[in-house]
Write an enzyme that holds these catalytic residues in place. Structure first.
Site, PDB file in Angstrom:
ATOM      1  N   SER A 238       0.831  -1.197   0.000  1.00 20.02           N
ATOM      2  CA  SER A 238       0.000   0.000   0.000  1.00 20.02           C
ATOM      3  C   SER A 238       0.873   1.258   0.000  1.00 20.02           C
ATOM      4  CB  SER A 238      -0.942  -0.045   1.210  1.00 20.02           C
ATOM      5  OG  SER A 238      -1.975   0.894   1.099  1.00 20.02           O
ATOM      6  N   ASP A 470      -8.734  -4.412  -6.256  1.00 18.95           N
ATOM      7  CA  ASP A 470      -8.249  -3.803  -5.013  1.00 18.95           C
ATOM      8  C   ASP A 470      -9.050  -2.540  -4.741  1.00 18.95           C
ATOM      9  OD1 ASP A 470      -6.710  -2.284  -3.092  1.00 18.95           O
ATOM     10  OD2 ASP A 470      -4.972  -3.529  -3.588  1.00 18.95           O
ATOM     11  N   HIS A 498      -7.230  -6.144  -0.794  1.00 17.68           N
ATOM     12  CA  HIS A 498      -6.133  -5.184  -0.855  1.00 17.68           C
ATOM     13  C   HIS A 498      -4.805  -5.896  -0.694  1.00 17.68           C
ATOM     14  CE1 HIS A 498      -3.912  -1.568  -0.494  1.00 17.68           C
ATOM     15  NE2 HIS A 498      -3.777  -1.576   0.816  1.00 17.68           N
TER      16      HIS A 498
END
Length: 529
Positions: A238, A470, A498
């Site tokens: 991320s 995602d 994710h």
């Protein structure tokens, strides 16, 4: 999803649940164009320039540190403190103390060096992630050959954390209405943002000016050096992908094996970045709604209900909460508000394994007027514990985002003008996510960064991983970053949730493990399911 499903490695740290949704607080600027493969790249954005290859004399003492490792109370892990300059432009102005943890390679096989990990955020504790998941949950063959290492970024968790509000004040902040219906509610939202920002500005004002991603990436180079590694080996998820890509852009010749999972695109404008993330949550909600109604016990509609209708039903539920919050059986007397319920739903979008929990929480709330389940999901998003204390995730997140790049919006009028686009992107979440992007407009420190392409010319192969559905880091961002990095190899996971590594895909895990252990990256464009 894939023909042979391995047991999911559940990430229990709440920072992982919240890691990218919080990016909406403040993103980037610049105007995107189109690159090879049709990916968005900001043609007008300048490329990040690498730093000189030699270490400046003023920084030499930092690079020569010898960390004093000690037992840190978690079996198998050691901890240390590493110093970095508060201001790289003036190293003599003072230090920041960075918390570092490691779990030494277990063997057998020749040790390959240190593997730094970062779970994202910004604001997620890398040390907590290492101790709770990566140090014990990463593949055994990887842990056998690498010292698993984490450093909390400056301003985060154990590394001189930025703190804005206490627990009761955070409770008030998180239940603030983020879909204002009139001027009075708009003023209340702006007041909440101002109060939060003033709280941050009142404590450690100098640190607040020096928590940028560029500075944290430079800190990682100091950590690399004191660990004795010639090159950085790193897995970032991320926001951790932005941190890793920034490192590669600054230090391409010191870049080793980098995995950037759930990638961000640093070249997009603030509005574009926020808008595309809103679309990502809409895509994830569609997948959840389809799964929910197929099961026949969905509170959003029976079998045959379209995702659009399911979204309308959820929106109607949110509107009821907006008018009248719901009891949640909370020991502190908190009720389930529209804003808390929205964050509870968003939290569950990160991992399809949470869909059943969300379905049950929505059933309890919509059919039994019991908001406890959604409140628990919301608390996990904000990292609020049962005693009412919050981690510094939200504070650090705003501090980094608002310093890194100019605010997405400057005023409520800017948000109102953008609402049609956001509501088109997601009829369910668009309005709230647009207003959530206003907070950096009131930040006490001006942004020092800007949108930029990251090319990292001369770096070793970098593996960029994107998941097609995602919610928080849309797949197009992975394509965008891979198009910029000169040595990128794009690895695609056709699935939900994710990030992809360690989440059940044997194909993804095998490709990344081979790269980490042998240095052989997957072929550019490889797809897994």
């Amino acid at each position: 999803m894939h023909t042979r499903r391995t047991p999911r490695r559940t990430r229990t740290a709440a920072a992982l649940i919240a890691s990218a949704a919080l990016l909406l607080a403040g993103c980037s600027s610049g105007t995107p164009t189109t690159s090879r493969a049709g990916s968005p790249v900001a043609g007008a954005a300048a490329a990040l320039a690498p730093l000189p290859g030699s270490t400046p004399a003023a920084l030499a003492p930092y690079y020569a540190q010898e960390p004093a490792w000690r037992d840190c109370g978690v079996p198998g892990f050691q901890c240390a403190t590493v110093k970095a300059p508060l201001d790289y432009a003036e190293p003599s102005a003072g230090d920041v103390r960075l918390a570092v943890a490691r779990k030494k390679a277990t063997g057998p096989g020749k040790r390959l060096g240190s593997l730094l990990v970062n779970p994202g955020g910004p604001g997620g504790s890398a040390v907590g992630y290492l101790q709770m998941y990566a140090g014990i949950g990463y593949p055994a063959e990887v842990r056998a050959r690498y010292d698993m290492v984490a450093v909390d970024p400056r301003g985060v968790a154990r590394s001189e954390p930025v703190e804005c509000l206490n627990g009761p004040a955070m409770d008030a902040y998180t239940r603030t209405d983020i879909t204002p219906d009139d001027e009075k509610e708009t003023e209340a939202l702006v007041s909440a943002y101002r109060t939060f920002a003033e709280g941050c500005g009142a404590k450690k004002p100098e640190l607040l000016r020096h928590v940028s991603t560029v500075e944290t990436a430079r800190d990682m180079d100091i950590v690399r050096a004191v660990l004795g590694d010639e090159k950085l080996t790193y897995v970032g998820a991320s926001y951790g992908t932005l941190l890793g890509a920034t490192y590669a852009g600054l230090f391409p010749e010191r870049t080793g094996r980098l995995v950037l999972d759930g990638a961000m695109d640093p070249s997009l404008s603030a509005r574009r970045l926020n808008l595309e993330q809103t679309e990502g949550f809409a895509t994830a909600f569609t997948a959840f709604a389809e799964d929910c109604v197929r099961r026949g016990d969905c509170p959003l509609g029976g079998k045959g209900t379209s995702p659009e209708k399911a979204g309308e039903n959820l929106t109607a539920f949110f509107e009821k909460l907006d008018a009248r919050p719901m009891s949640a059986g909370d020991a502190d007397g908190r009720e389930l508000t529209e804003s808390l319920a929205t964050m509870g739903v968003i939290a569950a979008m990160y991992d399809e394994a949470a869909w059943q929990r969300l379905r049950e929480a929505l059933t309890s709330a919509m059919k039994e007027s019991d908001g406890a389940g959604l409140l628990v999901l919301s608390d996990s998003y904000y990292e609020r514990d049962a005693g009412g204390a919050y981690s510094n995730l939200m504070s650090a997140n705003a501090a980094v985002n608002c310093l890194d790049l100019p605010p997405a919006f400057e005023s409520p009028d800017d948000v109102r003008a953008a609402l049609p686009d956001f509501e088109k992107a997601s009829p369910v979440f668009g309005e709230g996510l647009a207003w959530a992007a206003l907070n950096c407009a009131y930040w006490p420190v001006r942004a020092t960064g800007e949108a930029q392409r990251i090319e990292a010319k001369g770096a070793a192969p970098i593996v960029v991983v994107g998941t097609t559905r995602d919610p928080a880091t849309p797949y197009r961002w992975a394509k965008g970053l891979a198009a910029q990095l000169s040595s990128a190899r794009l690895l695609t996971y056709d699935g939900d949730g994710h990030t992809a590594y360690g989440r059940g895909s044997a194909c993804v895990d095998a490709a990344i493990n081979t790269y980490l252990l042998k240095g052989t990256p997957p072929a550019d464009g490889k797809r897994c399911s």
